[in-house]
Write an enzyme that holds these catalytic residues in place. Sequence first.
Site, PDB file in Angstrom:
ATOM      1  N   CYS A  88     -23.676 -25.391 -19.160  1.00 19.20           N
ATOM      2  CA  CYS A  88     -24.948 -25.933 -19.649  1.00 19.20           C
ATOM      3  C   CYS A  88     -25.076 -25.571 -21.125  1.00 19.20           C
ATOM      4  O   CYS A  88     -24.876 -24.420 -21.498  1.00 19.20           O
ATOM      5  CB  CYS A  88     -26.114 -25.315 -18.858  1.00 19.20           C
ATOM      6  SG  CYS A  88     -27.712 -25.610 -19.631  1.00 19.20           S
ATOM      7  N   CYS A 118     -27.349 -31.080 -17.338  1.00 16.42           N
ATOM      8  CA  CYS A 118     -27.297 -29.904 -16.464  1.00 16.42           C
ATOM      9  C   CYS A 118     -28.175 -30.158 -15.225  1.00 16.42           C
ATOM     10  O   CYS A 118     -29.358 -30.526 -15.384  1.00 16.42           O
ATOM     11  CB  CYS A 118     -27.796 -28.679 -17.239  1.00 16.42           C
ATOM     12  SG  CYS A 118     -28.007 -27.221 -16.201  1.00 16.42           S
ATOM     13  N   GLN A 136      -5.226 -19.257 -28.774  1.00 15.75           N
ATOM     14  CA  GLN A 136      -6.341 -19.967 -29.403  1.00 15.75           C
ATOM     15  C   GLN A 136      -6.511 -21.336 -28.746  1.00 15.75           C
ATOM     16  O   GLN A 136      -7.479 -22.043 -29.025  1.00 15.75           O
ATOM     17  CB  GLN A 136      -6.080 -20.184 -30.893  1.00 15.75           C
ATOM     18  CG  GLN A 136      -5.888 -18.902 -31.687  1.00 15.75           C
ATOM     19  CD  GLN A 136      -5.439 -19.174 -33.095  1.00 15.75           C
ATOM     20  OE1 GLN A 136      -6.233 -19.457 -33.985  1.00 15.75           O
ATOM     21  NE2 GLN A 136      -4.135 -19.107 -33.316  1.00 15.75           N
ATOM     22  N   ASN A 137      -5.549 -21.696 -27.901  1.00 18.77           N
ATOM     23  CA  ASN A 137      -5.533 -23.041 -27.333  1.00 18.77           C
ATOM     24  C   ASN A 137      -6.466 -23.149 -26.129  1.00 18.77           C
ATOM     25  O   ASN A 137      -6.718 -22.166 -25.443  1.00 18.77           O
ATOM     26  CB  ASN A 137      -4.098 -23.435 -26.933  1.00 18.77           C
ATOM     27  CG  ASN A 137      -3.154 -23.347 -28.122  1.00 18.77           C
ATOM     28  OD1 ASN A 137      -3.590 -23.392 -29.269  1.00 18.77           O
ATOM     29  ND2 ASN A 137      -1.880 -23.166 -27.849  1.00 18.77           N
ATOM     30  N   ASN A 165       7.385 -20.430 -36.495  1.00 16.73           N
ATOM     31  CA  ASN A 165       6.704 -21.642 -36.972  1.00 16.73           C
ATOM     32  C   ASN A 165       7.755 -22.455 -37.726  1.00 16.73           C
ATOM     33  O   ASN A 165       8.580 -21.859 -38.430  1.00 16.73           O
ATOM     34  CB  ASN A 165       5.565 -21.216 -37.924  1.00 16.73           C
ATOM     35  CG  ASN A 165       4.578 -22.342 -38.202  1.00 16.73           C
ATOM     36  OD1 ASN A 165       4.970 -23.504 -38.338  1.00 16.73           O
ATOM     37  ND2 ASN A 165       3.317 -22.010 -38.261  1.00 16.73           N
ATOM     38  N   TYR A 221     -13.921 -34.839 -26.446  1.00 18.75           N
ATOM     39  CA  TYR A 221     -13.304 -33.882 -25.506  1.00 18.75           C
ATOM     40  C   TYR A 221     -12.735 -34.608 -24.284  1.00 18.75           C
ATOM     41  O   TYR A 221     -11.714 -34.199 -23.734  1.00 18.75           O
ATOM     42  CB  TYR A 221     -14.290 -32.772 -25.127  1.00 18.75           C
ATOM     43  CG  TYR A 221     -14.350 -31.726 -26.213  1.00 18.75           C
ATOM     44  CD1 TYR A 221     -15.269 -31.824 -27.268  1.00 18.75           C
ATOM     45  CD2 TYR A 221     -13.420 -30.684 -26.253  1.00 18.75           C
ATOM     46  CE1 TYR A 221     -15.267 -30.901 -28.313  1.00 18.75           C
ATOM     47  CE2 TYR A 221     -13.416 -29.762 -27.285  1.00 18.75           C
ATOM     48  CZ  TYR A 221     -14.338 -29.870 -28.318  1.00 18.75           C
ATOM     49  OH  TYR A 221     -14.317 -28.973 -29.356  1.00 18.75           O
ATOM     50  N   ARG A 276      -9.425 -35.824 -25.468  1.00 21.78           N
ATOM     51  CA  ARG A 276      -8.437 -34.734 -25.575  1.00 21.78           C
ATOM     52  C   ARG A 276      -8.032 -34.230 -24.190  1.00 21.78           C
ATOM     53  O   ARG A 276      -6.857 -33.940 -23.940  1.00 21.78           O
ATOM     54  CB  ARG A 276      -8.992 -33.589 -26.432  1.00 21.78           C
ATOM     55  CG  ARG A 276      -9.085 -33.957 -27.899  1.00 21.78           C
ATOM     56  CD  ARG A 276      -9.780 -32.879 -28.688  1.00 21.78           C
ATOM     57  NE  ARG A 276      -8.982 -31.654 -28.752  1.00 21.78           N
ATOM     58  CZ  ARG A 276      -9.514 -30.475 -29.103  1.00 21.78           C
ATOM     59  NH1 ARG A 276     -10.818 -30.385 -29.363  1.00 21.78           N
ATOM     60  NH2 ARG A 276      -8.765 -29.403 -29.176  1.00 21.78           N
ATOM     61  N   GLY A 325       3.221 -20.595 -33.503  1.00 26.13           N
ATOM     62  CA  GLY A 325       2.564 -21.889 -33.669  1.00 26.13           C
ATOM     63  C   GLY A 325       1.134 -21.847 -34.130  1.00 26.13           C
ATOM     64  O   GLY A 325       0.296 -22.593 -33.635  1.00 26.13           O
ATOM     65  N   HIS A 346     -10.611 -19.119 -27.276  1.00 20.90           N
ATOM     66  CA  HIS A 346     -11.497 -20.232 -27.638  1.00 20.90           C
ATOM     67  C   HIS A 346     -11.922 -21.056 -26.437  1.00 20.90           C
ATOM     68  O   HIS A 346     -12.350 -22.197 -26.605  1.00 20.90           O
ATOM     69  CB  HIS A 346     -10.799 -21.133 -28.677  1.00 20.90           C
ATOM     70  CG  HIS A 346     -10.523 -20.419 -29.968  1.00 20.90           C
ATOM     71  ND1 HIS A 346      -9.517 -20.833 -30.833  1.00 20.90           N
ATOM     72  CD2 HIS A 346     -11.088 -19.331 -30.530  1.00 20.90           C
ATOM     73  CE1 HIS A 346      -9.502 -20.013 -31.890  1.00 20.90           C
ATOM     74  NE2 HIS A 346     -10.436 -19.097 -31.725  1.00 20.90           N
TER      75      HIS A 346
END
Length: 251
Positions: free
Chosen positions: A129, A152, A103-104, A218, A69, A72, A192, A121
């Site tokens: 936490c 945490c 959804q991004n 698309n 992550y 990204r 998309g 999402h």
Amino acid sequence: MNPEDILGAARRLKSAKLLVVLTGAGVSKESGVPTFRDALDGLWAKYDAQQLATPAAFRANPKLVWDWYVYRRQMIEAVKPNPGHFAISELERLLPQVVVVTQNIDGLHKQAGSSDIIELHGNIRRYRCSANCRGNPTLLEISAWENGLPACPHCGHWVRPDVVWFTEALPDEAIHRAQELSRQADVMLVVGTSGVVYPAAALPGMAKEHGAYVIDVNPVRDEISTIANLFLAGPSGEVLSQIVQALRAMA
Ligand code: BV8
């Protein structure tokens, strides 16, 4: 791109009292963010996103998932919204009500100026936490996110990105509002998405069942194209800009 189809789409949007725009990773592709189904590249090439974006992967190897992550988020911090995001935010100024259901997790719709956004999402810039020790969600301010997996401050459990992993439930409020709006929409513009991830992928069918006109954008046919009233083949940056141009000419 057939100009008749662009005009047809613009006419449909023009008459929409409520437009729901459902987006997936493809809308961020022209910003330089690989889509979810693009093979991961570089040091992540040997991993499958679907395996990493799970609670099991995080339990098994929290540092690996955290680092993915971080990688990204660093990529996302370096990119900007593209013409597709800006076209969607311009629709808000041309139509009575536009809601973006995405959804991004990259936050690019907000950066492009969209104001009514449902993040199904979650968001890669938010952290919580992993034990939700102070309620669901226990959001945490994490400034040093690039310096390794933090614990945490309240309970010592690992911190995690506030995103929805596979096998996890979507935030109640988000999915219920998205379903409610899909039932009320006059038009749903799907942009998309491969249309394989549920419950998001069920929204276009739900909209259609309740009378909405469904437009799918698309470069290639996807799971939604089969139920769409209109399929516009092309990259969203180009297609959406042409639709907005046609709409402006009708104003
Ligand atoms: C749930 C956040 C239940 C993380 C994501 C077994 C067990 C449990 C659940 C399931 C199961 N089997 C199936 C399920 C359901 C599962 C699911 O749908 N699996 C699929 C794979 C079959 N869903 C879930 O697990 C969901 N939760 O069901 O919970 C439950 C219920 C109650 C209580 C407890 C549990 C959770 C799903 C959410 C997962 N998280 N993201 C992260 O991002 O790290 S999903 C992930 O996929 C991204 O959000 C991504 O957006 C999303 C969908 O993919 P797309 O957006 O469509 O992206 P994709 O790459 O697929 O496609 C891109 C498209 O763009 C392509 O079509 C391409 O042609 C197009 N494109 C390319 N260039 C362009 C373009 N389009 C336009 N312009 C361009 N230039």
